[in-house]
Write a protein that holds these residues in place. Structure first.
Motif, PDB file in Angstrom:
ATOM      1  N   CYS A  18       3.754   8.724  15.361  1.00  0.00           N
ATOM      2  CA  CYS A  18       3.016   7.941  16.368  1.00  0.00           C
ATOM      3  C   CYS A  18       2.093   6.909  15.732  1.00  0.00           C
ATOM      4  CB  CYS A  18       2.199   8.862  17.270  1.00  0.00           C
ATOM      5  SG  CYS A  18       3.148   9.663  18.560  1.00  0.00           S
ATOM      6  N   TYR A  19       1.569   7.210  14.554  1.00  0.00           N
ATOM      7  CA  TYR A  19       0.657   6.258  13.936  1.00  0.00           C
ATOM      8  C   TYR A  19       1.364   4.937  13.652  1.00  0.00           C
ATOM      9  CZ  TYR A  19       2.402   6.569   9.123  1.00  0.00           C
ATOM     10  OH  TYR A  19       3.163   6.469   7.996  1.00  0.00           O
ATOM     11  N   LYS A  20       2.678   4.969  13.435  1.00  0.00           N
ATOM     12  CA  LYS A  20       3.435   3.746  13.180  1.00  0.00           C
ATOM     13  C   LYS A  20       3.639   2.925  14.443  1.00  0.00           C
ATOM     14  CE  LYS A  20       5.920   5.665   9.263  1.00  0.00           C
ATOM     15  NZ  LYS A  20       7.233   5.935   8.669  1.00  0.00           N
ATOM     16  N   SER A  21       3.492   3.543  15.597  1.00  0.00           N
ATOM     17  CA  SER A  21       3.702   2.837  16.860  1.00  0.00           C
ATOM     18  C   SER A  21       2.661   1.757  17.093  1.00  0.00           C
ATOM     19  CB  SER A  21       3.706   3.831  18.022  1.00  0.00           C
ATOM     20  OG  SER A  21       4.781   4.722  17.876  1.00  0.00           O
ATOM     21  N   ALA A  22       1.476   1.948  16.551  1.00  0.00           N
ATOM     22  CA  ALA A  22       0.438   0.921  16.687  1.00  0.00           C
ATOM     23  C   ALA A  22       0.895  -0.373  16.008  1.00  0.00           C
ATOM     24  CB  ALA A  22      -0.879   1.414  16.092  1.00  0.00           C
ATOM     25  N   THR A  44      -0.396  12.100  22.666  1.00  0.00           N
ATOM     26  CA  THR A  44      -1.851  11.866  22.673  1.00  0.00           C
ATOM     27  C   THR A  44      -2.579  12.739  21.661  1.00  0.00           C
ATOM     28  OG1 THR A  44      -2.376  13.476  24.420  1.00  0.00           O
ATOM     29  CG2 THR A  44      -1.785  11.233  25.121  1.00  0.00           C
ATOM     30  N   ARG A  45      -1.905  13.707  21.086  1.00  0.00           N
ATOM     31  CA  ARG A  45      -2.504  14.547  20.044  1.00  0.00           C
ATOM     32  C   ARG A  45      -2.418  13.883  18.671  1.00  0.00           C
ATOM     33  NH1 ARG A  45      -3.829  19.830  21.760  1.00  0.00           N
ATOM     34  NH2 ARG A  45      -3.097  20.159  23.884  1.00  0.00           N
ATOM     35  N   PHE A  46      -1.623  12.822  18.577  1.00  0.00           N
ATOM     36  CA  PHE A  46      -1.443  12.125  17.304  1.00  0.00           C
ATOM     37  C   PHE A  46      -2.096  10.750  17.272  1.00  0.00           C
ATOM     38  CE2 PHE A  46       1.936  15.230  17.518  1.00  0.00           C
ATOM     39  CZ  PHE A  46       1.897  15.795  16.250  1.00  0.00           C
ATOM     40  N   ILE A  47      -2.164  10.088  18.422  1.00  0.00           N
ATOM     41  CA  ILE A  47      -2.823   8.774  18.547  1.00  0.00           C
ATOM     42  C   ILE A  47      -3.348   8.699  19.975  1.00  0.00           C
ATOM     43  CG2 ILE A  47      -0.692   7.569  19.193  1.00  0.00           C
ATOM     44  CD1 ILE A  47      -1.742   5.149  17.551  1.00  0.00           C
ATOM     45  N   THR A  48      -4.496   8.085  20.152  1.00  0.00           N
ATOM     46  CA  THR A  48      -5.109   8.105  21.478  1.00  0.00           C
ATOM     47  C   THR A  48      -4.624   6.958  22.360  1.00  0.00           C
ATOM     48  OG1 THR A  48      -7.011   6.734  20.897  1.00  0.00           O
ATOM     49  CG2 THR A  48      -7.206   9.118  20.503  1.00  0.00           C
ATOM     50  N   PRO A  49      -4.592   7.209  23.665  1.00  0.00           N
ATOM     51  CA  PRO A  49      -4.301   6.116  24.594  1.00  0.00           C
ATOM     52  C   PRO A  49      -5.297   4.962  24.440  1.00  0.00           C
ATOM     53  CG  PRO A  49      -4.084   8.215  25.727  1.00  0.00           C
ATOM     54  CD  PRO A  49      -4.685   8.505  24.365  1.00  0.00           C
TER      55      PRO A  49
END
Length: 132
Positions: A18-22, A44-49
């Protein structure tokens, strides 16, 4: 790739990727896309909305019954006018549920109800999970 004028739904499922999605979100915007983000609870446990909302400048969607959507039909409304749904990262759980037509959260329901909008998935899991 020129994404000018394209509207992409970016779906995130639970996983460290998920961090790569940013960065993916920013790159799509740099190419001219408007990006709406839909997350599973696990994501949402890996990157916040809040992080993704700040980057996209648009509301982030997690709950199928979100009161910000007047008719409570985010799974239908979000794909209207979208050019594609991209799920990145796509967890093993998401792939299995979607392949079997299970729709028990906003993202899977949106994928099942998307009509003719193309669905693109980027599987993200360890090698052992992928081989199974």
């Amino acid at each position: 790739m020129d994404l000018s004028g394209k509207r992409i739904i970016l779906g995130l499922t639970g996983g460290i990727a998920c961090y790569k999605s940013a960065e993916l979100l920013r790159r799509m915007q740099d190419q001219g896309a408007t990006v709406d983000v839909v997350m599973t609870e696990a994501a949402t446990r890996f990157i916040t909305p809040a992080t993704l909302q700040a980057l996209s400048g648009r509301p982030v969607w997690v709950d199928a019954w979100d009161e910000r959507m007047d008719n409570r039909m985010a799974h239908i409304n979000l794909t209207r006018g979208a050019d594609a749904v991209l799920v990145a990262p796509a967890s093993t759980d998401f792939l299995a549920r979607t392949a079997h037509g299970l729709a028990d959260d906003l993202l899977t329901t949106l994928c099942v109800a998307r009509g003719a909008v193309p669905l693109l998935v980027a599987p993200a899991m360890n090698h052992e999970m992928w081989t199974h």
